[in-house]
Design a protein around this motif. Structure first.
Motif, short mmCIF file in Angstrom:
data_model
loop_
_atom_site.label_atom_id
_atom_site.label_comp_id
_atom_site.label_asym_id
_atom_site.label_seq_id
_atom_site.Cartn_x
_atom_site.Cartn_y
_atom_site.Cartn_z
N HIS A 70 0.81 -1.23 0.00
CA HIS A 70 0.00 0.00 0.00
C HIS A 70 0.84 1.27 0.00
CE1 HIS A 70 0.95 -0.15 4.30
NE2 HIS A 70 0.48 1.07 4.43
N THR A 71 2.14 1.13 0.29
CA THR A 71 3.02 2.31 0.27
C THR A 71 3.70 2.50 -1.08
OG1 THR A 71 4.91 1.01 1.08
CG2 THR A 71 3.48 2.04 2.74
N ALA A 72 3.48 1.60 -2.02
CA ALA A 72 4.16 1.67 -3.31
C ALA A 72 3.69 2.87 -4.13
CB ALA A 72 3.93 0.38 -4.09
N PRO A 73 4.59 3.51 -4.87
CA PRO A 73 4.17 4.63 -5.73
C PRO A 73 3.32 4.13 -6.89
CG PRO A 73 6.47 4.06 -6.15
CD PRO A 73 6.05 3.28 -4.93
N HIS A 74 2.42 4.96 -7.36
CA HIS A 74 1.57 4.64 -8.50
C HIS A 74 0.68 3.42 -8.26
CE1 HIS A 74 4.17 7.54 -10.22
NE2 HIS A 74 5.18 6.73 -10.43
N LEU A 75 0.32 3.21 -6.99
CA LEU A 75 -0.57 2.10 -6.65
C LEU A 75 -1.87 2.16 -7.44
CD1 LEU A 75 -1.53 -0.22 -4.65
CD2 LEU A 75 -2.41 1.63 -3.22
N ASP A 76 -2.45 3.36 -7.54
CA ASP A 76 -3.74 3.48 -8.20
C ASP A 76 -3.66 3.12 -9.68
OD1 ASP A 76 -2.15 5.71 -8.58
OD2 ASP A 76 -3.83 7.09 -8.75
N VAL A 77 -2.52 3.41 -10.32
CA VAL A 77 -2.36 3.07 -11.73
C VAL A 77 -2.13 1.57 -11.89
CG1 VAL A 77 -1.04 3.49 -13.84
CG2 VAL A 77 -1.43 5.35 -12.20
N ALA A 78 -1.24 1.01 -11.09
CA ALA A 78 -0.89 -0.40 -11.21
C ALA A 78 -2.10 -1.31 -11.02
CB ALA A 78 0.20 -0.76 -10.20
N ILE A 79 -2.84 -1.09 -9.94
CA ILE A 79 -4.01 -1.92 -9.68
C ILE A 79 -5.19 -1.46 -10.52
CG2 ILE A 79 -5.69 -2.64 -7.93
CD1 ILE A 79 -3.50 -2.73 -5.91
N GLY A 80 -5.28 -0.15 -10.76
CA GLY A 80 -6.38 0.37 -11.56
C GLY A 80 -6.40 -0.20 -12.97
N ASP A 81 -5.24 -0.31 -13.60
CA ASP A 81 -5.16 -0.89 -14.93
C ASP A 81 -5.70 -2.32 -14.94
OD1 ASP A 81 -4.08 1.36 -16.06
OD2 ASP A 81 -2.03 0.63 -16.11
#
Length: 205
Positions: free
Chosen positions: A18-29
């Motif tokens: 949950h602290t990883a950068p660009h979490l929303d993009v990685a999982i969102g894709d």
């Protein structure tokens, strides 16, 4: 609260801290790739209870997301009106009554291995809530998001009660933000933000 199994390797999923950068993009894709080609009514069902620290992840996500006022996501399950073991059947009936052919994103907390605590997992297919506590509840969702809040293996109910609130709140904020980005992409024809995301290696819970 569900329990992630090591035997789920054949199910399409992605997991990231949950602290990883660009979490929303990685999982969102990944989430967007599982969405139907023909738009449906999108519903987020956040499962859990505010009576248990570890199991409060779902209601916290629901409350945070509701405050963001999503335009294309209907939200069920908040701190004020939680969706949990005793009312899940009723909420499923209500959702199917109010929404025609809904596409459901289920959200719940889960227990896993020590190295997985703090990870957010997106998985294609339904969620099996209550598995960690051996509760016979109906499967929910076309896709689901889970947050690993603590370690499984012994006295799960006590583990949930003694989970640190800080990590649960932080993970809930990240999941709510992720879902807000999904809502934005639904509004803007699913175009992804122009961010290059490194490949994510899967690991076993």
């Amino acid at each position: 609260m569900n329990l992630k199994s090591r035997f789920q390797s054949k199910i399409d999923s992605v997991r990231i801290d949950h602290t990883a950068p660009h979490l929303d993009v990685a999982i969102g894709d990944k989430l967007i790739s599982w969405f139907p080609s023909v738009p449906r009514e999108y519903v987020v069902v956040c499962i859990g209870t505010d009576r248990s620290t570890g199991d409060a992840l779902g209601p916290l996500v629901g409350s945070f997301l509701t405050e963001m006022k999503p335009r294309h996501l209907s939200v069920f399950g908040t701190l004020e009106h939680p969706v949990h073991a005793t009312n899940l059947h009723e909420y499923i009936k209500e959702i199917n009554h109010v929404h025609k052919n809904p596409f459901i994103i289920a959200v719940d907390a889960c227990l896993g291995k020590t190295h997985s605590v703090g990870k957010i997992i997106a998985t294609e297919g339904p969620l099996q809530p209550g598995a960690a506590l051996n509760k016979p509840l109906p499967a929910v969702g076309d896709v689901h998001l889970t947050g690993v809040v603590n370690v499984s293996g012994f006295m799960e109910y006590s583990v949930l009660q003694n989970t640190r609130l800080a990590i649960v709140v932080e993970m809930a904020k990240k999941i709510a933000g992720l879902l807000e980005s999904i809502d934005y992409r639904l509004i803007h024809h699913r175009k992804a933000p122009a961010v290059v995301v490194p490949q994510i290696k899967s690991s076993t819970l």
